[in-house]
Design an enzyme around this catalytic site. Structure first.
Site, PDB file in Angstrom:
ATOM      1  N   ASP A 236       0.823  -1.213   0.000  1.00 43.05           N
ATOM      2  CA  ASP A 236       0.000   0.000   0.000  1.00 43.05           C
ATOM      3  C   ASP A 236       0.855   1.260   0.000  1.00 43.05           C
ATOM      4  OD1 ASP A 236       0.988  -0.228   2.578  1.00 43.05           O
ATOM      5  OD2 ASP A 236      -0.941  -0.723   3.477  1.00 43.05           O
TER       6      ASP A 236
ATOM      7  N   ASN B 241      -7.009  -2.321  14.471  1.00 43.21           N
ATOM      8  CA  ASN B 241      -8.410  -2.563  14.111  1.00 43.21           C
ATOM      9  C   ASN B 241      -8.573  -3.789  13.210  1.00 43.21           C
ATOM     10  OD1 ASN B 241      -7.417  -1.694  11.659  1.00 43.21           O
ATOM     11  ND2 ASN B 241      -8.766   0.085  11.462  1.00 43.21           N
TER      12      ASN B 241
ATOM     13  N   HIS C 245      -6.983  -4.351  10.348  1.00 43.03           N
ATOM     14  CA  HIS C 245      -6.777  -4.171   8.907  1.00 43.03           C
ATOM     15  C   HIS C 245      -5.519  -4.890   8.441  1.00 43.03           C
ATOM     16  CE1 HIS C 245      -4.319  -0.130   9.300  1.00 43.03           C
ATOM     17  NE2 HIS C 245      -3.539  -1.161   9.433  1.00 43.03           N
TER      18      HIS C 245
ATOM     19  N   GLU D 195      -9.597  -1.548   5.460  1.00 44.66           N
ATOM     20  CA  GLU D 195     -10.138  -1.147   6.749  1.00 44.66           C
ATOM     21  C   GLU D 195     -11.442  -1.901   7.060  1.00 44.66           C
ATOM     22  OE1 GLU D 195      -8.120   0.419   8.465  1.00 44.66           O
ATOM     23  OE2 GLU D 195      -7.839   2.515   7.941  1.00 44.66           O
TER      24      GLU D 195
END
Ligand code: PGA
Length: 239
Positions: free
Chosen positions: A67, A136, A138, A143
């Site tokens: 990414d 979280n 991800h 996400e």
């Protein structure tokens, strides 16, 4: 999913480096998916040392990064373009032509993402994908959401991720709000995957990985569907 339990982050780095070095020994022209973030930095240091000791050769390796923030200039020291050069590529004999990172400077994000997936295909797919995990859950910048994208795409970062990554920026407001990320489908196409998790702040995400549910609100749980994932965790992430 195979679990390697480690005492601390150093051991996690060593275990990950062993697997990556093994992959490179078995297939010197491997395509490797690299991750950014704090977690893999120790692993990259070991790979650099191994290269300097003549134990590793990156000359035929192709790299695809997971990414990149969007938009961001390559020269920004918070870009993943900068990070990968700083933490790995400029210290080993990888051919810069073989280092691919979603282009944070692209004018047309959608065209960039489509081109990125095409290039991965053309190079024969990813042999070994290295992953970190967000607090979280991800992976890459996929996400938590009701729906998860398969292909590489532009995405909006959650507040949780912006908050977590603000530690690298002078202020929270400077953290880019968007990113380009390989999608879950692209990640799942990798032949082998290693996921590194260290620290107490990853406990929740790791717990979700080890229970029996798939949950798009914890994107990493999709990895349960993959047949060759090694989860390398330290005690803090596991407890
Ligand atoms: P970290 O990031 O390694 O800096 O904790 C991991 C991630 O967000 O995927």
């Amino acid at each position: 999913m195979r679990l390697i339990k480690c005492k601390n982050p150093d051991e996690v780095s060593k275990e990950a480096a062993k697997i990556i070095a093994g992959q490179m020994a078995l297939k010197p022209d491997s395509t490797i998916g690299f991750a950014t973030g704090s977690t893999p930095v120790g692993t990259y240091k070991i790979l650099i040392d191994m290269y300097k000791n003549g134990e590793l050769d990156f000359s035929k390796i192709t790299a695809f990064n997971l990414d990149e923030y969007y938009p961001i200039e390559h020269k920004n020291d918070q870009s993943y373009y900068y990070f990968m050069r700083d933490n790995l590529f400029s210290h080993v004999n990888i051919d810069p032509e073989n280092c691919h990172i979603p282009n944070g400077e692209a004018k047309d994000a959608d065209a960039e993402c489509a081109e990125y997936d095409k290039l991965i295909q053309e190079k024969g797919g990813i042999d070994l994908q290295i992953l970190g995990i967000g607090q979280n859950g991800h992976i890459g910048f996929n996400e938590p959401d009701e729906n998860l994208f398969c292909a590489t795409h532009k995405t909006k970062l959650t507040d949780n991720t912006i908050e977590a990554n603000s530690r690298f920026f002078a202020t929270k407001e400077e953290v880019p709000t968007h990113a380009l990320t390989m999608g879950i489908g692209e990640i799942m196409k990798a032949r082998r995957i290693i996921l590194l998790a260290t620290g107490k702040n990853k406990q929740q995400a790791v717990k979700a990985l080890l229970n029996d549910y798939l949950n798009t609100n914890v994107p990493a749980t999709m990895l349960k569907l993959h047949s060759d994932v090694v989860l390398i965790c330290d005690e803090d992430a596991l407890s």
